[in-house]
Structure formats: C-alpha cells, structure tokens
Scaffold this motif. Structure first.
Motif, mmCIF file in Angstrom:
data_model
loop_
_atom_site.group_PDB
_atom_site.id
_atom_site.type_symbol
_atom_site.label_atom_id
_atom_site.label_comp_id
_atom_site.label_asym_id
_atom_site.label_seq_id
_atom_site.Cartn_x
_atom_site.Cartn_y
_atom_site.Cartn_z
ATOM 1 N N GLY B 108 -3.058 0.108 -1.687
ATOM 2 C CA GLY B 108 -1.832 0.702 -1.168
ATOM 3 C C GLY B 108 -2.081 1.295 0.202
ATOM 4 N N ARG B 109 -1.915 2.606 0.314
ATOM 5 C CA ARG B 109 -2.162 3.322 1.575
ATOM 6 C C ARG B 109 -3.108 4.473 1.287
ATOM 7 N N ARG B 345 1.693 -1.739 -2.276
ATOM 8 C CA ARG B 345 1.366 -2.108 -0.889
ATOM 9 C C ARG B 345 2.435 -1.637 0.086
#
Lengths: 92, 559
Positions: B108-109, B345
């Motif tokens: 993801g982040r 994402r």
C-alpha cells in the motif's frame, strides 16, 4: 400534589410517582421552579441545568435513559452478558 | 544493572515488570501524579464525558491539551499523563495486526516493518495472557493466523443483541467483492476464564462506560501489571524527565528530571539519576519531545516525524426495531473484510467496528435527541415515546482508517513553554488523499450496510463541524481515535529510522524508545496490543543483553 411536580409530570410524560422515585424533586424544585418549560424538561431528561450537572444522582436518574430502559453509563451494572438479551420495551 | 524507565503507562509498566523479575534494579519515573480516587464521580458529573474528563490533571505535567497545533487539522487524539497513562482511559479493544499490515510499503503506502507477523506472533500470545484477553481462537482464525492449539486466557465475551441483529442480516452478503462476516473483537476485559487462568478484577457487568472508566475494574489497565512488580521496581510519580544525557561516544549516562509537589503550580526541584540503560515509554508524542529536547537519536532526522493515527469515520443510523444500545461494552464485534486486499494500493484500508453505544460519540445522544424533540414541541407522553423509539433503535459504525507514515506529519518543539519551563509539543497533522479516499470508500460501504439492514441513515457532516472536509465533492468528517504512533519509527537502517527492531535507538546502544511511536504502520488495528507485544519482545531482548550492558557500563566508567 404540588404545582412543580404536577407540571414536571405533565411535561415529561413520567408520573409523579416515577418522578418522586428519582429522589430529585426537592433539588429540582429549588433549581427550576418557575423556569421555562424546555429547561425543566432538559433538567429531568438529561440532568443538565444551565450547562452544569448539579449532582451525580441528576445524571444517573436522567429520564432519557429511563425512557429507553437502560441505565445511564457508569451508574449501574445490569450483569455479565445482559447486553445479549432482547431489550425490554419501556415506553408506555 | 540499573534501568530507568520513563513513563508508567502501558509499555513502561510491562517492561519494568519483566526487567524487575529478571534482576534489574528498575526506577520508573512517571510525569503524572497518582490517579484520583474520585474518577467515577467526576465522570458522572462531567458535562462532556470525554476520555480525560474523570482524571487528575496537573499544571506541571499537562496532558494532551497543552499540544500546539500548526497543521491543516488539530491532532485530535487525547493522551493522559497520570500513573497508568492513557491505558487507564483506553477502550480495551485488542485486535492483532494482520500479516500484510507489516508490509505496508510493498502492498500500500507508508513503510515496512523490519519484523513480520511470524516474529511477533509468540509475543502477541504472551501479551494476550499478560493483559488478559477474552476472545475465541477459532473465531479469530477466520481472518488471522493464530497458532495451533492456542487458547486466549478467557472465552469470548457474549455478543450484544445489536451484533446478533446485524450478523443475521449481513453475514454472507457481499459488498465490492467482499463477503461480509461479523467477527468477535478481542477484549481486554474480564469474561469467563479458561482453565489455568486467574483473572485479576471482576467480570464485566456492563456499566457501558469502558472509555473512560470501568467502575468494576473489569478492564485491564497498567495498574494491574504494576501490582505484580517485584521489589526491584521503584515508582516515582510527579517526576518529569526533561533530558537524557549521553557521553561523547553516544552512550547514555543519566537522566535529569523535575519533581513537583502540588497539582496547580510549576514549583519543582531538580534531580538526576544515573542509568546503565534507559527505556523511554512516555507516549509517542512525549517520547519524541524528550528525544528532541535531549538532542539525541536523531541522525536520521526522523524523530517526531511519521506521526500517524486512525482517522475514524463515524456513521450512524436507526435499526428497524429496538436494539437496546448503551448496554455492555462499546463494541464487541466488527467487520474485518475491508482491512486488506488490492484496493490497499490506491486507498487506505479500514476496519469496521460495530458501535454499541448508540449515537453517543457521533451525535451526543440521548441529550441531543431530547433537545431536538423538545425544540419540535413534543411534551409529555409523546416526548417520552419519541426518545424511547429514537434512542432505542440507535447504532453506529466506527470505522478506523489506516493512515500511512508521512514524514510531514510531525512533532516538533514549540517556542511556548509549559509550567516547568519545558517546550510544549507542536504538531503538524494532516490527511493525505490516500487516507481521504479510504474514508470515502468507508462511507460508501457504510451506506451499503445500512441498506442491507433496512436502517435509516442519519449520518450528516456539516461545514461548521470540527474536522469537516470535502472530498470528491462529498461532505466528510473524521474523528481522532487516540492511536498515535510513528514518531520514533522502527526500521532496518539508521539512515532512515530511529530505532531498530528491538526498539533500541540506532545512535545509542543503551537507549530504547518503546511504544506505538516505534510502529512503522498501524494497519487497521487498535494498537495497544501490538505495543504490548513489542514491549515484551524488547524486555526479553534487554534481559538477554544484561551481561553485555553491564560490561559496557564498566568500560564506560573506566574510560
């Protein structure tokens, strides 16, 4: 029956006996006798008088909780697992 | 071996216990005072029953109210400086993080962890037994790997009537390609123990005030761990550590602290304490503040950065029938289906908590309902019935959205000083589009769930509400969850992180910073259990380093 109690019962939808059982009639009469209707109702239902909760009992005996049929949070313990049961209907 | 632990909250109390049990001489310096014994009474008299309302505050060691905000939003998570810390007021909900939550940069982040779920799993189990968690292992296995044969120390708490009502409709339904399932949430409050476990305190009897106070002592607080401290552990409250000292080689030698006597003034005396090892466990913001004040551990320039939390989305509705809110714990189940997956994402994942206390948090019920009906002219029996009907059908979804580590969200030292003459923490805090997209996705899912339930959606966010914003043209709002972390972030390299996988500062061999501040991501789990698992892992590591730390201390003296 005195005028304040009679008016309180009429405004709140709770009987004079129910109001007496809160133990708050004297305290509330001293605070709110002659006050506007909405302030009297707010005091009975929420235990708040002009931005202040005058006593623990005022919070615990708030009629809004009684109307719903639950205890004011942090005041009474209905017992382990009681929350799983169908709520009892209290409005009459 | 002399250890100084700064902070007697969740992490500090656990570390002190393990060190004391293993022959360390431990001094715990707690900035706050002892808890006030009238907290339940203060709670009942408090007009706004906010998390800190029942508890003692002091002028010398103010709680989160003394934070200065400089960013787009006020950081809205309170913390408590009192013996026991914020772990006194916490909600007591203890889900584990998911395996993928440790790889947030890849999936993801944000940032990856230097350790994975498998490294932490034994410590999750240890923490669950140390704290006393009620949950069912088979139920948790529906969404998490839990070790074979493992039992939580207490059986899962009974679900609420509301939980059953929601599960009977949504279990097996699909939203956005996810199958919904209502899953029990692990709880740090006493239920029925399994054989071999003796709970401390009474069984939960449903006071419905877990945050901020359990009158029954059914909820874990760090005071339980403190009761188990050996004689090797000494606690001094009202001691604000304001400097950690290092020698020319980076080795920590001592701490300075200010001891105050009364609650209302900044009057204090100054003291120093030598230490072979120092463990900072003062809360994510206070740990960062103390490191910055000391000029330590910051070769990476990451101290105070990466402040993250769970921006929470509250949505609220009426069930078609009475559900009896405000009975029992605040939340006993959740919907776990949106905590991971490929959407991670592009937008933040989230965990849906089924909120059992009506619209209390979101809209101020039942006072707000009463006021609304009174203003509409209802009186007498009509008023009573309206309140009973409205409040009796209330429920809320409390949706915790992941916030990625962002170096721009940070704690620095303000120019303003507190009553002891120490800098107040200054916080710059905002939400990225990644988080806002997650909040918006959560709102959409909430709408679908309400539809499935046939519930009337009363959610509304207005421009004059606090923390209101618009995103993609939608009115939105977020709430603080009290889950601050990231400010002394853990990593694999001293170049870009503050502590290593053992929560040891890269720059100082005998300085540890423990707590949620070490976490590179929060996932979508309430973080206290993960903090506890990390604390126990660090304590074990310190015990294994005992000889080495002792020799190093001798060498330092000889130099």
């Amino acid at each position: 029956m005195d005028a304040f109690l009679e008016l309180s019962a009429e405004l709140t939808g709770f009987s004079a006996d129910e109001l007496r059982s809160t133990g708050l009639v004297e305290q509330y009469r001293a605070l709110a006798d002659g006050a506007p209707e909405n302030e009297i109702i707010q005091l009975w239902y929420t235990g708040v008088w002009r931005g202040v909760i005058p006593s623990e009992r005022a919070y615990a005996e708030g009629l809004a909780w009684k109307a719903v049929g639950v205890a004011a949070p942090g005041t009474r313990a209905p017992g382990f697992g009681s929350w799983e049961q169908r709520p009892r209907s209290s409005a009459r | 071996m002399r250890a100084v632990v700064v902070g007697a909250g969740f992490a500090g109390s656990l570390v002190a216990k393990v060190l004391g049990d293993n022959g360390f001489r431990v001094l715990v310096l707690e900035a706050g005072a002892e808890p006030n014994d009238d907290a339940v009474h203060r709670f009942r008299r408090a007009l706004v029953k906010s998390p800190l309302a029942p508890y003692r505050t002091t002028a010398a060691a103010p709680s989160s109210r003394y934070v200065i905000n400089t960013g787009p939003y006020a950081y809205s998570s309170p913390y408590l400086r009192m013996n026991g810390g914020t772990g006194t007021a916490w909600t007591g909900i203890t889900p584990r993080m998911r395996p993928d939550d440790f790889r947030t940069a890849d999936l993801g982040r944000g940032r990856n962890w230097p350790v994975g779920y498998a490294d932490l799993e034994p410590f999750y189990r240890a923490a669950e037994w140390e704290i006393g968690i009620a949950a069912d292992a088979d139920e948790q296995r529906q969404h998490l790997p839990v070790a074979d044969g493992y039992r939580y120390p207490m059986h899962a708490l009974p679900r609420t009537y509301l939980d059953h009502a929601i599960a009977s409709v949504v279990d097996g339904a699909w939203i956005d390609g996810r199958e919904l399932l209502v899953v029990g949430t692990p709880q740090a409050r006493n239920g029925i123990p399994v054989q071999g476990y003796r709970p401390d305190g009474h069984r939960c009897t449903g006071y419905a005030s877990c945050v901020p106070i359990c009158p029954e002592n059914a909820k874990y607080t760090p005071h339980r761990t403190q009761k188990q401290w050996s004689d090797n552990v000494e606690l001094r409250t009202r001691c604000v550590v304001n400097r950690v000292h290092a020698d020319e080689f980076g080795r920590i030698t001592k701490v300075s602290y200010q001891r105050y006597e009364d609650d209302t003034s900044g009057r204090h005396s100054r003291h120093e304490e030598e230490a072979d090892v120092v463990v900072l466990a003062a809360h994510a913001i206070e740990n960062a503040k103390l490191l910055l004040m000391s000029g330590l551990a910051n070769s990476s320039d990451q101290v105070g950065r990466n402040l993250m939390d769970h921006p929470a989305l509250l949505t609220w509705a009426l069930m078609p029938h009475a559900v009896g809110p405000f009975r029992g714990p605040g939340s006993t189940t959740g919907i776990e289906a949106f905590r991971s997956g490929p959407e991670r994402r592009v937008r933040a994942p989230f965990r849906i908590e089924i909120g059992n206390w009506g619209w209390g948090w979101s809209a101020g019920s039942p006072d707000s309902d009463t006021a609304e009906f009174v203003a509409a002219g209802l009186r007498g029996k009509a008023l009573r019935e309206a309140v009973a009907d409205r409040v009796g059908r209330q429920f809320a979804l409390q949706i915790e959205v992941e916030q990625e580590a962002d170096p721009a969200n940070r704690v620095t030292l303000a120019g303003d000083l507190d009553a002891l003459g120490n800098p107040r923490p200054s916080i710059h805090y905002g939400l990225s589009d990644y988080v806002k997209d997650g909040l918006l996705a959560a709102k959409r899912v909430s709408e679908r769930i309400f539809e499935l339930l046939g519930a009337d959606d009363y959610t509304s966010y207005k421009p004059d509400d606090e923390r209101y914003f618009e995103h993609d043209g939608e009115p939105m709002r977020w709430w603080g969850a009290g889950h601050g972390g990231g400010t002394h972030v853990m990593g694999t390299s001293p170049r870009d992180s503050v502590v290593d996988q053992w929560q040891r500062c890269w720059d100082h061999p005998n300085l540890y910073a423990v707590g949620c501040g070490s976490m590179p991501s929060l996932g979508t789990s309430n973080p206290s259990l993960t903090m506890a698992a990390l604390a126990l892992r660090t304590a074990g590591h310190l015990v294994s380093r005992r000889v080495e730390l002792g020799q190093a201390a001798h060498l330092a003296h000889d130099r």
